[in-house]
Motif scaffolding. Structure first.
Motif, PDB file in Angstrom:
ATOM      1  N   ALA A  42       0.918  -1.224   0.100  1.00 23.41           N
ATOM      2  CA  ALA A  42      -0.062  -0.119  -0.250  1.00 23.41           C
ATOM      3  C   ALA A  42       0.893   1.178  -0.075  1.00 23.41           C
ATOM      4  N   THR A  43       0.576   2.167  -0.746  1.00 22.69           N
ATOM      5  CA  THR A  43       1.346   3.614  -0.777  1.00 22.69           C
ATOM      6  C   THR A  43       0.182   4.717  -0.739  1.00 22.69           C
ATOM      7  N   ALA A  44       0.735   5.719   0.100  1.00 26.32           N
ATOM      8  CA  ALA A  44       0.027   6.876   0.180  1.00 26.32           C
ATOM      9  C   ALA A  44       1.029   8.131  -0.441  1.00 26.32           C
ATOM     10  N   SER A  45       0.072   9.044  -1.115  1.00 28.57           N
ATOM     11  CA  SER A  45       0.736  10.287  -1.809  1.00 28.57           C
ATOM     12  C   SER A  45       0.016  11.396  -1.725  1.00 28.57           C
ATOM     13  N   TYR A  46       0.877  12.673  -2.024  1.00 31.09           N
ATOM     14  CA  TYR A  46       0.166  14.146  -1.902  1.00 31.09           C
ATOM     15  C   TYR A  46      -0.964  14.022  -3.205  1.00 31.09           C
ATOM     16  N   ASP A  47      -1.038  13.035  -4.025  1.00 33.89           N
ATOM     17  CA  ASP A  47      -1.860  13.249  -5.061  1.00 33.89           C
ATOM     18  C   ASP A  47      -3.374  12.882  -4.688  1.00 33.89           C
ATOM     19  N   ASN A  48      -3.406  12.993  -3.202  1.00 39.98           N
ATOM     20  CA  ASN A  48      -4.991  12.445  -2.815  1.00 39.98           C
ATOM     21  C   ASN A  48      -5.377  11.135  -2.898  1.00 39.98           C
ATOM     22  N   THR A  49      -4.287  10.364  -3.261  1.00 37.80           N
ATOM     23  CA  THR A  49      -4.845   8.893  -3.082  1.00 37.80           C
ATOM     24  C   THR A  49      -3.693   7.898  -2.315  1.00 37.80           C
ATOM     25  N   ALA A  50      -4.327   6.731  -2.163  1.00 42.05           N
ATOM     26  CA  ALA A  50      -3.488   5.553  -1.782  1.00 42.05           C
ATOM     27  C   ALA A  50      -3.787   4.584  -2.807  1.00 42.05           C
ATOM     28  N   LYS A  51      -2.920   3.721  -2.857  1.00 47.90           N
ATOM     29  CA  LYS A  51      -3.090   2.716  -3.896  1.00 47.90           C
ATOM     30  C   LYS A  51      -2.414   1.370  -3.360  1.00 47.90           C
ATOM     31  N   ALA A  61      -5.866  -1.308  -6.659  1.00 47.90           N
ATOM     32  CA  ALA A  61      -7.015  -0.347  -6.295  1.00 47.90           C
ATOM     33  C   ALA A  61      -6.361   1.020  -5.998  1.00 47.90           C
ATOM     34  N   THR A  62      -7.271   1.724  -6.259  1.00 48.72           N
ATOM     35  CA  THR A  62      -7.137   3.512  -5.839  1.00 48.72           C
ATOM     36  C   THR A  62      -8.098   3.843  -4.821  1.00 48.72           C
ATOM     37  N   LEU A  63      -7.475   4.290  -3.909  1.00 48.84           N
ATOM     38  CA  LEU A  63      -8.346   4.795  -2.531  1.00 48.84           C
ATOM     39  C   LEU A  63      -8.143   6.326  -2.557  1.00 48.84           C
ATOM     40  N   LYS A  64      -9.349   7.078  -2.746  1.00 53.47           N
ATOM     41  CA  LYS A  64      -9.427   8.375  -2.943  1.00 53.47           C
ATOM     42  C   LYS A  64      -9.675   9.392  -1.849  1.00 53.47           C
ATOM     43  N   HIS A  65      -9.157  10.565  -1.583  1.00 52.62           N
ATOM     44  CA  HIS A  65      -9.546  11.320  -0.517  1.00 52.62           C
ATOM     45  C   HIS A  65      -9.671  12.762  -1.132  1.00 52.62           C
ATOM     46  N   GLN A  66     -10.044  13.659  -0.585  1.00 54.82           N
ATOM     47  CA  GLN A  66     -10.257  15.189  -1.093  1.00 54.82           C
ATOM     48  C   GLN A  66      -8.981  15.923  -0.885  1.00 54.82           C
ATOM     49  N   ASP A  67      -8.139  15.444  -0.139  1.00 56.70           N
ATOM     50  CA  ASP A  67      -6.591  15.987   0.143  1.00 56.70           C
ATOM     51  C   ASP A  67      -5.622  15.109   0.072  1.00 56.70           C
ATOM     52  N   ARG A  68      -4.444  15.718   0.320  1.00 53.41           N
ATOM     53  CA  ARG A  68      -3.329  14.598   0.369  1.00 53.41           C
ATOM     54  C   ARG A  68      -3.479  13.306   1.378  1.00 53.41           C
TER      55      ARG A  68
END
Length: 107
Positions: A42-51, A61-68
């Protein structure tokens, strides 16, 4: 071994130092972790997603947020992923990328 970089990549390596796979986000990585069974990353990024990724570097899978996304962790049984974000939420996800719950903090 997994390493993450500000160049928008993370890399998976074998114990002899040979690169196995390169994982990419649209912005810098903030976190990279293995599942308890060692079969998923699992990875987390400033692009507002974890994958979620397999060990060959294929995105699962891509896990989406509204901010980093600042943090990603697996539950001890490896069946749930938790993400924390600058959008004042933490989210719980299954391994297929479906959101289970959102935990909201006050800003």
């Amino acid at each position: 071994v997994a390493t993450a970089s500000g160049d928008n990549t993370a890399k998976l390596w074998n114990l002899k130092g040979s690169e196995i796979a390169t994982l990419k986000h649209q912005d810098a990585f903030t976190n990279v972790v293995f599942s308890p069974d060692g079969k998923t990353v699992a990875t987390a990024s400033y692009d507002n997603t974890a994958k979620l990724w397999n060990l060959k570097g294929s995105e699962l899978a891509t896990l989406k947020h509204q901010d980093r996304v600042t943090k990603v962790v697996f539950s001890p049984d490896g069946q749930t992923v938790a993400t924390a974000s600058g959008d004042n939420t933490a989210k719980l996800w299954n391994l297929k990328g479906s959101e289970i719950a959102t935990l909201k903090h006050q800003s």
